[in-house]
Structure formats: C-alpha cells, structure tokens
Scaffold this motif. Structure first.
Motif, PDB file in Angstrom:
ATOM      1  N   LEU A  36       0.858  -1.180   0.000  1.00 10.27           N
ATOM      2  CA  LEU A  36       0.000   0.000   0.000  1.00 10.27           C
ATOM      3  C   LEU A  36       0.894   1.228   0.000  1.00 10.27           C
ATOM      4  CD1 LEU A  36      -2.901  -0.780   2.499  1.00 10.27           C
ATOM      5  CD2 LEU A  36      -3.054  -0.441   0.053  1.00 10.27           C
ATOM      6  N   GLY A  37       0.922   1.922  -1.110  1.00 12.07           N
ATOM      7  CA  GLY A  37       1.706   3.137  -1.225  1.00 12.07           C
ATOM      8  C   GLY A  37       0.819   4.343  -1.031  1.00 12.07           C
ATOM      9  N   LYS A  38       1.378   5.517  -1.290  1.00 11.45           N
ATOM     10  CA  LYS A  38       0.619   6.736  -1.056  1.00 11.45           C
ATOM     11  C   LYS A  38      -0.567   6.869  -1.999  1.00 11.45           C
ATOM     12  CE  LYS A  38       3.856   9.574  -3.668  1.00 11.45           C
ATOM     13  NZ  LYS A  38       4.750  10.709  -3.627  1.00 11.45           N
ATOM     14  N   GLN A  98      -1.408  10.302   8.620  1.00 14.73           N
ATOM     15  CA  GLN A  98      -0.899   8.997   8.222  1.00 14.73           C
ATOM     16  C   GLN A  98      -0.539   8.986   6.744  1.00 14.73           C
ATOM     17  OE1 GLN A  98      -4.138   6.586   9.583  1.00 14.73           O
ATOM     18  NE2 GLN A  98      -3.230   6.274  11.594  1.00 14.73           N
ATOM     19  N   PHE A  99      -1.345   9.665   5.922  1.00 16.93           N
ATOM     20  CA  PHE A  99      -1.026   9.778   4.500  1.00 16.93           C
ATOM     21  C   PHE A  99       0.311  10.480   4.316  1.00 16.93           C
ATOM     22  CE2 PHE A  99      -1.102  12.406   0.641  1.00 16.93           C
ATOM     23  CZ  PHE A  99      -1.115  11.405  -0.304  1.00 16.93           C
ATOM     24  N   THR A 100       0.533  11.556   5.058  1.00 19.89           N
ATOM     25  CA  THR A 100       1.790  12.294   4.982  1.00 19.89           C
ATOM     26  C   THR A 100       2.952  11.398   5.404  1.00 19.89           C
ATOM     27  OG1 THR A 100       0.622  14.346   5.442  1.00 19.89           O
ATOM     28  CG2 THR A 100       3.007  14.359   5.788  1.00 19.89           C
ATOM     29  N   SER A 101       2.745  10.580   6.424  1.00 19.87           N
ATOM     30  CA  SER A 101       3.792   9.648   6.867  1.00 19.87           C
ATOM     31  C   SER A 101       4.132   8.643   5.778  1.00 19.87           C
ATOM     32  CB  SER A 101       3.352   8.904   8.122  1.00 19.87           C
ATOM     33  OG  SER A 101       3.206   9.793   9.190  1.00 19.87           O
ATOM     34  N   VAL A 102       3.114   8.119   5.115  1.00 16.32           N
ATOM     35  CA  VAL A 102       3.346   7.164   4.026  1.00 16.32           C
ATOM     36  C   VAL A 102       4.136   7.843   2.908  1.00 16.32           C
ATOM     37  CG1 VAL A 102       2.207   5.825   2.189  1.00 16.32           C
ATOM     38  CG2 VAL A 102       1.347   5.713   4.522  1.00 16.32           C
ATOM     39  N   GLU A 103       3.760   9.066   2.569  1.00 16.75           N
ATOM     40  CA  GLU A 103       4.460   9.796   1.512  1.00 16.75           C
ATOM     41  C   GLU A 103       5.919  10.048   1.896  1.00 16.75           C
ATOM     42  OE1 GLU A 103       3.620  13.575  -1.373  1.00 16.75           O
ATOM     43  OE2 GLU A 103       2.840  13.671   0.660  1.00 16.75           O
ATOM     44  N   GLN A 104       6.160  10.437   3.148  1.00 16.01           N
ATOM     45  CA  GLN A 104       7.522  10.704   3.590  1.00 16.01           C
ATOM     46  C   GLN A 104       8.367   9.427   3.627  1.00 16.01           C
ATOM     47  OE1 GLN A 104       8.954  13.657   3.894  1.00 16.01           O
ATOM     48  NE2 GLN A 104       7.011  14.503   3.237  1.00 16.01           N
ATOM     49  N   LEU A 105       7.764   8.307   3.999  1.00 19.53           N
ATOM     50  CA  LEU A 105       8.499   7.036   3.982  1.00 19.53           C
ATOM     51  C   LEU A 105       8.880   6.649   2.557  1.00 19.53           C
ATOM     52  CD1 LEU A 105       6.586   4.976   6.677  1.00 19.53           C
ATOM     53  CD2 LEU A 105       8.961   5.748   6.773  1.00 19.53           C
ATOM     54  N   ASN A 152       9.374   8.783   0.092  1.00 15.69           N
ATOM     55  CA  ASN A 152      10.453   9.703  -0.279  1.00 15.69           C
ATOM     56  C   ASN A 152      11.770   9.290   0.359  1.00 15.69           C
ATOM     57  OD1 ASN A 152       8.574  11.169  -1.720  1.00 15.69           O
ATOM     58  ND2 ASN A 152       8.316  12.732  -0.148  1.00 15.69           N
ATOM     59  N   MET A 153      11.712   8.834   1.611  1.00 12.60           N
ATOM     60  CA  MET A 153      12.919   8.409   2.304  1.00 12.60           C
ATOM     61  C   MET A 153      13.535   7.181   1.627  1.00 12.60           C
ATOM     62  SD  MET A 153      13.547   7.460   6.338  1.00 12.60           S
ATOM     63  CE  MET A 153      12.222   8.495   6.809  1.00 12.60           C
ATOM     64  N   ALA A 154      12.694   6.255   1.194  1.00 11.94           N
ATOM     65  CA  ALA A 154      13.191   5.068   0.494  1.00 11.94           C
ATOM     66  C   ALA A 154      13.881   5.456  -0.808  1.00 11.94           C
ATOM     67  CB  ALA A 154      12.047   4.096   0.231  1.00 11.94           C
ATOM     68  N   THR A 155      13.315   6.428  -1.514  1.00 14.66           N
ATOM     69  CA  THR A 155      13.918   6.905  -2.756  1.00 14.66           C
ATOM     70  C   THR A 155      15.275   7.548  -2.482  1.00 14.66           C
ATOM     71  OG1 THR A 155      11.727   7.282  -3.694  1.00 14.66           O
ATOM     72  CG2 THR A 155      13.568   8.411  -4.757  1.00 14.66           C
ATOM     73  N   GLU A 156      15.339   8.350  -1.432  1.00 15.17           N
ATOM     74  CA  GLU A 156      16.596   9.005  -1.082  1.00 15.17           C
ATOM     75  C   GLU A 156      17.653   8.000  -0.626  1.00 15.17           C
ATOM     76  OE1 GLU A 156      17.521  12.176  -1.551  1.00 15.17           O
ATOM     77  OE2 GLU A 156      15.573  12.447  -2.523  1.00 15.17           O
ATOM     78  N   MET A 157      17.227   6.967   0.083  1.00 13.05           N
ATOM     79  CA  MET A 157      18.174   5.934   0.526  1.00 13.05           C
ATOM     80  C   MET A 157      18.761   5.202  -0.684  1.00 13.05           C
ATOM     81  SD  MET A 157      18.585   6.054   3.763  1.00 13.05           S
ATOM     82  CE  MET A 157      19.273   4.482   4.182  1.00 13.05           C
ATOM     83  N   LYS A 158      17.925   4.953  -1.683  1.00 10.72           N
ATOM     84  CA  LYS A 158      18.417   4.307  -2.897  1.00 10.72           C
ATOM     85  C   LYS A 158      19.434   5.203  -3.586  1.00 10.72           C
ATOM     86  CE  LYS A 158      17.061   2.300  -7.262  1.00 10.72           C
ATOM     87  NZ  LYS A 158      16.020   2.074  -8.237  1.00 10.72           N
ATOM     88  N   ALA A 159      19.134   6.491  -3.668  1.00 17.33           N
ATOM     89  CA  ALA A 159      20.061   7.433  -4.287  1.00 17.33           C
ATOM     90  C   ALA A 159      21.372   7.506  -3.504  1.00 17.33           C
ATOM     91  CB  ALA A 159      19.423   8.812  -4.380  1.00 17.33           C
TER      92      ALA A 159
END
Length: 148
Positions: free
Chosen positions: A31-33, A64-71, A73-80
């Motif tokens: 379940l994504g954003k 909670q939606f904002t938290s999902v979105e930030q998580l 984004n964080m996953a994308t940044e970790m990959k980068a």
C-alpha cells in the motif's frame, strides 16, 4: 444506514475490506501513497451522512497519509544514497563480475577491473574493459590484489 459495511469508523489500518477492494485494484500487495489516498477518497464518498467523518479522524488519516508519503520519499533518497558517486567511486580499481543477457536470451558471465564510474540518464555505470555496466548488474566485487 448505520449497518453499512462501508463506514467512516474504519480508521487506517483497519479500513473496511470493501473500501480497500474498491480503491486499490492492483497486483502489488504494497500500500503506497496512491492507494492510501484512493482508500481515503472512497471512504469519504461512501460515508454515512448521519455520521460524517469527524475532524479528528480526518486529520489523523491525513497525518498517516503524509507519513506514508515521507516514507516513500525516504526510500527513494536511501536508494540514491546507495548509488551516490562517493560510494561508487570506491569501485575504481576493484575487480567485478556480472551477468548479461542478449536479445536471444543467452546469458554471459563477464569479469574485469573497474576503470571509471560514469552517469548516464540518471544511472551510474562502471566502465570495465570498454563496456558500461549498471551498478545493479554487478554480482561480485573484490580486491584484485587479495585474490592471488
């Protein structure tokens, strides 16, 4: 209407199965954003007019939606970060191996020493013996001096 299976009393992560099935028809089990927002919109569309969604519940769900979105984004940044030039430049001079598949479906194993790191179309490549190999294709990395 209070006995409706679609209710505003269902708060994430305990949404009604009917709401989830209407909003998130996908083969992916994550379940994504986007799916979260679809569930929230479906819940708002199907709420009981006699018991509308209370402010506290709505604010909680938006948080909670904002938290999902930030998580996400964080996953994308970790990959980068994993693929950052600083970490990739440590591969220069190292021996690497990778497997490549041609158009027919034949697989070939390659091996060589990384001469340089380059960027192209937002991806990082290891330059090995005149070939450009994406970093995610690498299957093994080792120090050539230690493998005598």
């Amino acid at each position: 209407m209070a006995d409706s299976p679609i209710s505003t009393k269902n708060v994430w992560p305990n949404y009604s199965a009917a709401n989830v099935s209407k909003a998130a028809k996908t083969n992916n089990n994550d379940l994504g954003k986007d799916q979260f927002l679809k569930i929230l919109i479906t819940q708002l569309k199907n709420q009981d007019p006699m018991q509308p969604l209370e402010d506290k519940e709505f604010i909680s769900q938006m948080a909670q939606f904002t938290s999902v979105e930030q998580l996400t984004n964080m996953a994308t940044e970790m990959k980068a970060l994993r693929e950052s030039l600083g970490m990739a430049s440590g591969l220069i001079g190292k021996s690497v191996s990778w497997t490549s598949t041609d158009e027919v479906g034949n697989t070939y194993d390659y091996e060589g020493i990384v001469e340089a790191i380059s960027f192209k179309d937002g991806k990082q490549y290891a330059n090995v013996d005149g070939m450009q190999v994406t970093l995610d294709q690498l299957t093994r990395i080792w120090d050539p001096e230690l493998s005598s």
